[in-house]
Design an enzyme around this catalytic site. Sequence first.
Site, PDB file in Angstrom:
ATOM      1  N   HIS A 121      23.061 -22.743 -23.987  1.00 44.10           N
ATOM      2  CA  HIS A 121      22.748 -23.819 -22.571  1.00 44.10           C
ATOM      3  C   HIS A 121      23.248 -25.347 -23.007  1.00 44.10           C
ATOM      4  CE1 HIS A 121      20.803 -25.662 -25.725  1.00 44.10           C
ATOM      5  NE2 HIS A 121      20.244 -24.461 -26.495  1.00 44.10           N
ATOM      6  N   ASP A 122      23.230 -25.941 -21.239  1.00 44.90           N
ATOM      7  CA  ASP A 122      24.158 -27.030 -21.217  1.00 44.90           C
ATOM      8  C   ASP A 122      24.827 -27.004 -21.538  1.00 44.90           C
ATOM      9  OD1 ASP A 122      21.280 -28.078 -20.844  1.00 44.90           O
ATOM     10  OD2 ASP A 122      20.789 -27.268 -22.566  1.00 44.90           O
ATOM     11  N   GLY A 139      25.105 -24.425 -27.409  1.00 40.50           N
ATOM     12  CA  GLY A 139      24.716 -25.171 -26.577  1.00 40.50           C
ATOM     13  C   GLY A 139      25.413 -27.003 -26.261  1.00 40.50           C
TER      14      GLY A 139
END
Length: 263
Positions: A121-122, A139
């Site tokens: 994520h991100d 992440g």
Amino acid sequence: MSNIHTTAVIEEGAVIGNNVTIGPFVTISSQTVIGDDTVIDAHTIIAGKTTIGKGNHIFSHAVVGSIPQDLKFNGEDVELIIGDNNKIREFTLINPGTEGGGGVTKIGNNNLLMGYVHLGHDVIMGNNCILANAATLAGHVILGNNVVVGGLTPVHQFVKIGDFAMIAGASALSQDVPPFCLAEGNRATLRGLNLTGLRRQIERDEINALKVAYKELFERGEALQASAERLLDSTESDNVKKLVKFIMESKRGIPFKRKNDNG
């Protein structure tokens, strides 16, 4: 006109561009947008709020846009944005962003993600990057342009990797790698400049300037920030300035061995 296999499941609301090929048993969410000339191979899952640009090829059994592997995730409105002309190979997993990280995972153009790659994520990835088989980004990792990450290499969360950097296979990276540099090992440390990559893209005079800067920064045994500040004031090379500014702005530190380090 697109070529969509009869067994594909495309939820109402999905937007499919022109000349898109969707193979057998593909599942596409209602919030997906797929650009022209993209190919989605058999058994792929496109989930969540996912935007895919033009000319991409997503190979079989990839999972793109499924919810973040973050225990804090609670169904927030997050997304995944993929640019143009990327190749995403078999069994790759790409997660969208999280509320705490800005809500977006973003991939640029002309990247190659080989089999079993994971983008957490991100993650923010630039253009023309190559991630070899089973490279995994945790992440909030940021990759510049023209980055190469070797196979079976994990990258720790919040790490930043600069343009034209290369991380050797079977390494484990937990600190920032400046642009133009090569890192290797567990834990990975700088091993020099990524000269093979630089010779394909950068003029010899600029490479020579980077060689001098690398020695000043990492081989003289002086405090890194002091060396960086001195180089920033004295150099006329834009690439050296990019290298130095990256070092000065690093949040996780630069993994290099000083002269008095053991090993």
